[in-house]
Design an enzyme around this catalytic site. Structure first.
Site, PDB file in Angstrom:
ATOM      1  N   ALA A   1       0.760  -1.098  -0.076  1.00 43.79           N
ATOM      2  CA  ALA A   1      -0.034  -0.073   0.018  1.00 43.79           C
ATOM      3  C   ALA A   1       0.898   0.999   0.109  1.00 43.79           C
ATOM      4  O   ALA A   1       1.921   1.170   0.183  1.00 43.79           O
ATOM      5  CB  ALA A   1      -0.899  -0.144   1.071  1.00 43.79           C
ATOM      6  N   ALA A   2       0.088   2.364  -0.199  1.00 41.04           N
ATOM      7  CA  ALA A   2       0.869   3.588   0.165  1.00 41.04           C
ATOM      8  C   ALA A   2       1.095   3.780   1.619  1.00 41.04           C
ATOM      9  O   ALA A   2       0.771   3.126   2.344  1.00 41.04           O
ATOM     10  CB  ALA A   2      -0.121   4.718  -0.646  1.00 41.04           C
TER      11      ALA A   2
ATOM     12  N   SER B   1       1.451  -1.798   9.032  1.00 39.92           N
ATOM     13  CA  SER B   1       1.856  -2.188  10.364  1.00 39.92           C
ATOM     14  C   SER B   1       0.847  -2.650  11.357  1.00 39.92           C
ATOM     15  O   SER B   1       1.043  -3.544  12.066  1.00 39.92           O
ATOM     16  CB  SER B   1       2.812  -1.141  11.014  1.00 39.92           C
ATOM     17  OG  SER B   1       4.278  -0.988  10.032  1.00 39.92           O
TER      18      SER B   1
ATOM     19  N   ASP C   1       7.777  -6.554   8.148  1.00 42.49           N
ATOM     20  CA  ASP C   1       7.072  -5.293   8.003  1.00 42.49           C
ATOM     21  C   ASP C   1       8.385  -4.423   7.174  1.00 42.49           C
ATOM     22  O   ASP C   1       9.546  -4.972   7.343  1.00 42.49           O
ATOM     23  CB  ASP C   1       6.830  -4.629   9.359  1.00 42.49           C
ATOM     24  CG  ASP C   1       6.269  -3.332   9.067  1.00 42.49           C
ATOM     25  OD1 ASP C   1       5.364  -3.094   8.214  1.00 42.49           O
ATOM     26  OD2 ASP C   1       6.119  -2.290  10.093  1.00 42.49           O
ATOM     27  N   GLU C   2       8.040  -3.471   6.464  1.00 36.67           N
ATOM     28  CA  GLU C   2       8.930  -2.675   5.634  1.00 36.67           C
ATOM     29  C   GLU C   2       9.552  -3.479   4.682  1.00 36.67           C
ATOM     30  O   GLU C   2      10.845  -3.450   4.558  1.00 36.67           O
ATOM     31  CB  GLU C   2      10.007  -2.059   6.729  1.00 36.67           C
ATOM     32  CG  GLU C   2       9.405  -1.071   7.503  1.00 36.67           C
ATOM     33  CD  GLU C   2       8.547   0.192   7.046  1.00 36.67           C
ATOM     34  OE1 GLU C   2       8.566   0.399   5.745  1.00 36.67           O
ATOM     35  OE2 GLU C   2       7.735   0.846   7.844  1.00 36.67           O
TER      36      GLU C   2
ATOM     37  N   GLN D   1       9.845  -3.642   1.381  1.00 43.79           N
ATOM     38  CA  GLN D   1      10.136  -2.945   0.567  1.00 43.79           C
ATOM     39  C   GLN D   1      11.887  -2.885   0.452  1.00 43.79           C
ATOM     40  O   GLN D   1      12.503  -2.918  -0.423  1.00 43.79           O
ATOM     41  CB  GLN D   1       9.712  -1.773   0.159  1.00 43.79           C
ATOM     42  CG  GLN D   1      10.119  -0.593   1.046  1.00 43.79           C
ATOM     43  CD  GLN D   1       9.216  -0.471   2.448  1.00 43.79           C
ATOM     44  OE1 GLN D   1       8.226  -1.436   2.548  1.00 43.79           O
ATOM     45  NE2 GLN D   1       9.397   0.586   3.080  1.00 43.79           N
TER      46      GLN D   1
ATOM     47  N   CYS E   1      -3.145  10.017  -4.893  1.00 37.00           N
ATOM     48  CA  CYS E   1      -3.585   9.012  -5.828  1.00 37.00           C
ATOM     49  C   CYS E   1      -2.871   9.472  -7.103  1.00 37.00           C
ATOM     50  O   CYS E   1      -2.011  10.297  -7.149  1.00 37.00           O
ATOM     51  CB  CYS E   1      -5.214   9.547  -6.049  1.00 37.00           C
ATOM     52  SG  CYS E   1      -5.264  11.426  -6.674  1.00 37.00           S
TER      53      CYS E   1
END
Length: 184
Positions: free
Chosen positions: A9-10, A16, A82-83, A85, A177
């Protein structure tokens, strides 16, 4: 059969919070979970998974040299990351193997792209390898679904150049967006 899940997601979408809720659900059934977060993200202290709802848990950390397969997971019922990326492509491959060879569900949460719209390498590999991919939704200030995020400076102005990784929360980034992302 266990799967590799990627929930993206953004920023400020509750990633989290969802991870911590899943950990709580497993633990309430006396199941063991292994929690991981990136050593890079030290906003709330190294090895802390923190939601914007002020829920916090200690966690193992991973960096670029960490090997997820070198850990003995024993009776671990689920691995939560988590995290995600910030993982390397090799680490995404390790988690895919962990799910399929050791039969442990692995659920990763992270951003899909950076503030310039470029994919994070770890996320790109998770999008390719995950057995189940889910978008967690949040909204842009204009009311549309936020799918991107922008970096801002101390005065709230958009920053379009800089390193891919710069740790910061709501003071540095905003979920937007696609239309607002491309608005100059």
């Amino acid at each position: 059969m266990a799967k590799l899940f990627f929930r993206y997601a953004a920023m400020n979408s509750g990633k989290s919070t969802q991870l911590l809720q899943i950990a709580n659900n497993y633990e309430s059934m006396d199941k063991k979970v292994a929690l991981y977060t990136s050593a890079i993200d030290d906003r709330y202290g190294v090895g802390m998974i923190t939601s914007r709802l002020n829920i916090q848990r200690e966690s193992n950390t991973f960096d670029a040299g960490f090997d997820f397969l070198a850990h003995d997971y024993g009776d671990t019922a689920c691995v939560l990351v988590d995290e995600a990326q910030f993982m390397t492509p090799e680490q995404a491959q390790q988690l895919h193997r962990l799910a399929h060879k050791r039969n442990i569900p692995v659920i990763c949460f992270g951003l899909r792209t950076d503030f310039q719209g470029h994919p994070f390498p770890g996320s790109a590999w998770l999008l390719s390898l995950a057995d189940d991919v889910e978008e967690i939704k949040t909204i842009c200030h204009c009311g549309r679904k936020a799918t991107m995020h922008i970096r801002i400076d101390g005065d709230g102005r958009r920053v379009k150049e800089g390193p891919q990784v710069e740790i910061g929360g709501e003071a540095r980034y905003r979920a937007v967006c696609g239309r607002c992302f491309h608005h100059d």
